[in-house]
Design an enzyme around this catalytic site. Structure first.
Site, PDB file in Angstrom:
ATOM      1  N   ASP A  41     -51.108 -59.136  78.223  1.00 54.17           N
ATOM      2  CA  ASP A  41     -50.178 -59.740  78.814  1.00 54.17           C
ATOM      3  C   ASP A  41     -50.497 -59.867  80.445  1.00 54.17           C
ATOM      4  O   ASP A  41     -49.620 -59.861  81.200  1.00 54.17           O
ATOM      5  CB  ASP A  41     -48.805 -59.062  78.717  1.00 54.17           C
ATOM      6  CG  ASP A  41     -48.041 -59.463  77.533  1.00 54.17           C
ATOM      7  OD1 ASP A  41     -47.751 -60.641  77.537  1.00 54.17           O
ATOM      8  OD2 ASP A  41     -48.033 -58.682  76.706  1.00 54.17           O
ATOM      9  N   GLU A 140     -45.977 -66.288  73.311  1.00 52.95           N
ATOM     10  CA  GLU A 140     -45.378 -64.979  72.556  1.00 52.95           C
ATOM     11  C   GLU A 140     -43.963 -65.305  72.541  1.00 52.95           C
ATOM     12  O   GLU A 140     -43.339 -65.181  73.359  1.00 52.95           O
ATOM     13  CB  GLU A 140     -45.804 -63.694  73.562  1.00 52.95           C
ATOM     14  CG  GLU A 140     -45.010 -62.657  72.736  1.00 52.95           C
ATOM     15  CD  GLU A 140     -45.626 -61.065  73.534  1.00 52.95           C
ATOM     16  OE1 GLU A 140     -45.172 -60.057  72.824  1.00 52.95           O
ATOM     17  OE2 GLU A 140     -46.001 -61.141  74.599  1.00 52.95           O
ATOM     18  N   HIS A 167     -39.802 -63.219  70.224  1.00 57.32           N
ATOM     19  CA  HIS A 167     -40.044 -61.836  70.956  1.00 57.32           C
ATOM     20  C   HIS A 167     -38.798 -60.681  70.666  1.00 57.32           C
ATOM     21  O   HIS A 167     -38.777 -60.240  69.478  1.00 57.32           O
ATOM     22  CB  HIS A 167     -40.488 -62.212  72.327  1.00 57.32           C
ATOM     23  CG  HIS A 167     -40.806 -61.178  73.045  1.00 57.32           C
ATOM     24  ND1 HIS A 167     -39.777 -60.319  73.778  1.00 57.32           N
ATOM     25  CD2 HIS A 167     -42.018 -60.321  72.891  1.00 57.32           C
ATOM     26  CE1 HIS A 167     -40.281 -59.207  74.375  1.00 57.32           C
ATOM     27  NE2 HIS A 167     -41.729 -59.444  73.945  1.00 57.32           N
ATOM     28  N   HIS A 207     -43.110 -58.482  66.249  1.00 62.00           N
ATOM     29  CA  HIS A 207     -41.721 -58.784  66.634  1.00 62.00           C
ATOM     30  C   HIS A 207     -40.676 -59.202  65.616  1.00 62.00           C
ATOM     31  O   HIS A 207     -39.430 -59.162  65.962  1.00 62.00           O
ATOM     32  CB  HIS A 207     -41.644 -59.481  67.884  1.00 62.00           C
ATOM     33  CG  HIS A 207     -42.281 -59.034  69.262  1.00 62.00           C
ATOM     34  ND1 HIS A 207     -41.843 -57.670  69.983  1.00 62.00           N
ATOM     35  CD2 HIS A 207     -43.557 -58.988  69.724  1.00 62.00           C
ATOM     36  CE1 HIS A 207     -42.430 -57.341  70.798  1.00 62.00           C
ATOM     37  NE2 HIS A 207     -43.613 -58.040  70.708  1.00 62.00           N
ATOM     38  N   HIS A 228     -49.937 -57.318  67.699  1.00 63.63           N
ATOM     39  CA  HIS A 228     -49.799 -55.927  68.510  1.00 63.63           C
ATOM     40  C   HIS A 228     -48.705 -55.364  67.638  1.00 63.63           C
ATOM     41  O   HIS A 228     -48.010 -54.932  68.185  1.00 63.63           O
ATOM     42  CB  HIS A 228     -49.793 -56.286  69.862  1.00 63.63           C
ATOM     43  CG  HIS A 228     -48.568 -57.228  70.280  1.00 63.63           C
ATOM     44  ND1 HIS A 228     -48.465 -58.508  69.909  1.00 63.63           N
ATOM     45  CD2 HIS A 228     -47.336 -56.828  70.848  1.00 63.63           C
ATOM     46  CE1 HIS A 228     -47.359 -59.039  70.428  1.00 63.63           C
ATOM     47  NE2 HIS A 228     -46.471 -58.009  70.907  1.00 63.63           N
ATOM     48  N   ASP A 279     -52.148 -54.930  73.502  1.00 67.72           N
ATOM     49  CA  ASP A 279     -50.893 -55.225  74.403  1.00 67.72           C
ATOM     50  C   ASP A 279     -51.008 -54.579  75.596  1.00 67.72           C
ATOM     51  O   ASP A 279     -49.984 -54.395  76.421  1.00 67.72           O
ATOM     52  CB  ASP A 279     -49.638 -54.618  73.421  1.00 67.72           C
ATOM     53  CG  ASP A 279     -48.266 -55.332  74.322  1.00 67.72           C
ATOM     54  OD1 ASP A 279     -48.402 -56.188  74.785  1.00 67.72           O
ATOM     55  OD2 ASP A 279     -47.288 -54.671  73.941  1.00 67.72           O
TER      56      ASP A 279
END
Length: 398
Positions: A41, A140, A167, A207, A228, A279
């Site tokens: 990120d 994402e 997410h 997620h 992740h 991540d």
């Protein structure tokens, strides 16, 4: 005493030689099979701290981050999937604009720094190999496309090659993050998967709620990834993946950063379903010893000490990700006629976005204009044109 000292010296020497040989073995392995990381990120932090102004930061050395070019090199990272993340608060507002700005900063970063190069294919990753760090772009959160397949297609043209379907917010097309009843997909949700398969865009299920992930796995024509995620068996968190999903659908790449999770997944479905997605810059904390991207060799060393074979480790480092990405490209139906997908839209009622402008076709007029009315409008238009020409001529004469 002399013999005892000799034994101690020889033992110490053996330990030094053994330690040196282990480090050499690790270095040779990661040089031959440099790492591909599935989620980072950095772009989010560039927005938070520098408002995406790359002139305000030197990405070779950023002490406040866990990621910079020097440490990516030290960690033997050869390809990095950079996440384009927009907070869920932007849904039904300006999520698409913000997503475009995040794509822009990743593209600029990977263009302005000679150590980076933007790639969009398996061939691009393999071609760079040890020369540069390959940049891949992932979105994402499905809210970034605003329930629009044309938007999804434009993101693909800008270089996006992966998208996580959600997410921390639910989308109108039933991509669910929270565990609840009827965590399924609408018709538009299924069509979105088909379109991602057609384009050759990797479907990312990190997620998503478990039942939603299961529904996606049943409908996707290509393998997917959890970019992740970790094992729910090891760590009971709703974002981790339970064993029943792993056992039912083992043909995808899993990405972990904890060695206990590696061991469990390997025992359950095999090492060929594991990849790495740390991540960094997104998670709040990390295990001791994995403070930043330079620490990947320590992770790999731990796996080797746990008797993982070099072939298994090589596949975790890059082979499994490349295999999945290559299969996604193979499944891609780019030659298929797009006319079918062109007609698919999510109903306005399902979107429920008060900020969305809806253009509807004009209503047909009840009566046609009479011929006399058409005759009147015609000369009037010509008369106006004639006056305009006369005025133009007048002013030119002046």
């Amino acid at each position: 005493m002399k013999s005892l000292r000799l034994v101690v010296v020889l033992s110490s020497l053996c330990i030094l030689i053994s330690g040196h040989s282990e480090r050499e073995r690790l270095h040779d392995l990661m040089f031959k099979y440099p790492l591909i990381d599935g989620h980072n990120d950095l772009a989010l932090q560039l927005r938070r701290f520098y408002n995406n102004e790359l002139s305000q930061v030197d990405l070779h050395n950023v002490t406040k981050f866990a990621t910079d070019i020097n440490r990516l090199r030290a960690g033997h990272v050869q390809a990095q999937m950079f996440a384009v993340y927009v907070m869920c608060g932007a849904q039904e507002k300006d999520a698409v604009r913000l997503t475009l700005e995040q794509i822009d900063v990743v593209r600029r970063m990977c263009t302005e720094y000679q150590e980076f190069e933007l790639v969009t294919s398996v061939q691009g990753i393999v071609h760079l190999m040890k020369h540069k760090i390959a940049c891949l772009i992932s979105i994402e959160g499905g809210h970034s496309i605003d329930s629009s397949l044309p938007t999804l297609r434009m993101f693909y043209l800008l270089g996006v090659r992966s998208m996580s379907l959600t997410h921390s917010c639910n989308t109108p097309w039933k991509v669910i993050v929270f565990q609840r009843e009827n965590n399924s997909l609408t018709h538009f949700g299924k069509v979105s998967l088909i379109e991602m398969n057609r384009l050759g865009m990797i479907v990312d299920l990190s997620h998503t709620a478990w039942d939603t992930a299961s529904a996606v796995l049943k409908h996707s024509k290509a393998p997917v990834i959890f970019s992740h995620s970790s094992s729910y068996f090891i760590c009971h968190h709703h974002r981790n993946v339970p064993d029943w999903i792993l056992l039912d659908y083992s043909d995808f790449s899993m990405c972990f950063i904890y060695t206990d999770h590696f061991d469990h997944i390997k025992k359950l479905i095999g090492a060929e379903s594991i990849g790495i997605g740390a991540d960094f810059e997104g998670a709040v904390s990390f295990p001791q010893g994995l403070d930043d991207v330079s620490k990947y060799p320590d992770l790999i060393q731990e796996l080797l000490q746990r008797n993982w074979t070099e072939n298994e480790v090589a596949n975790i480092l890059r082979g499994n990700f490349l295999r999945v990405f290559e299969e996604v490209e193979r499944v891609s139906l780019k030659d298929e006629c797009i006319c079918f997908y062109d007609k698919l839209r999510i109903p306005v009622e399902e979107v429920q976005n008060p900020c969305r402008l809806v253009l509807r076709p004009p209503k047909p007029k009840e009566h046609r204009q009479s011929s006399s009315s058409r005759a009147h409008h015609g000369p009037k238009g010509l008369l106006i044109l004639a006056i305009g020409l006369l005025l133009s001529s007048f002013f030119m004469d002046e």
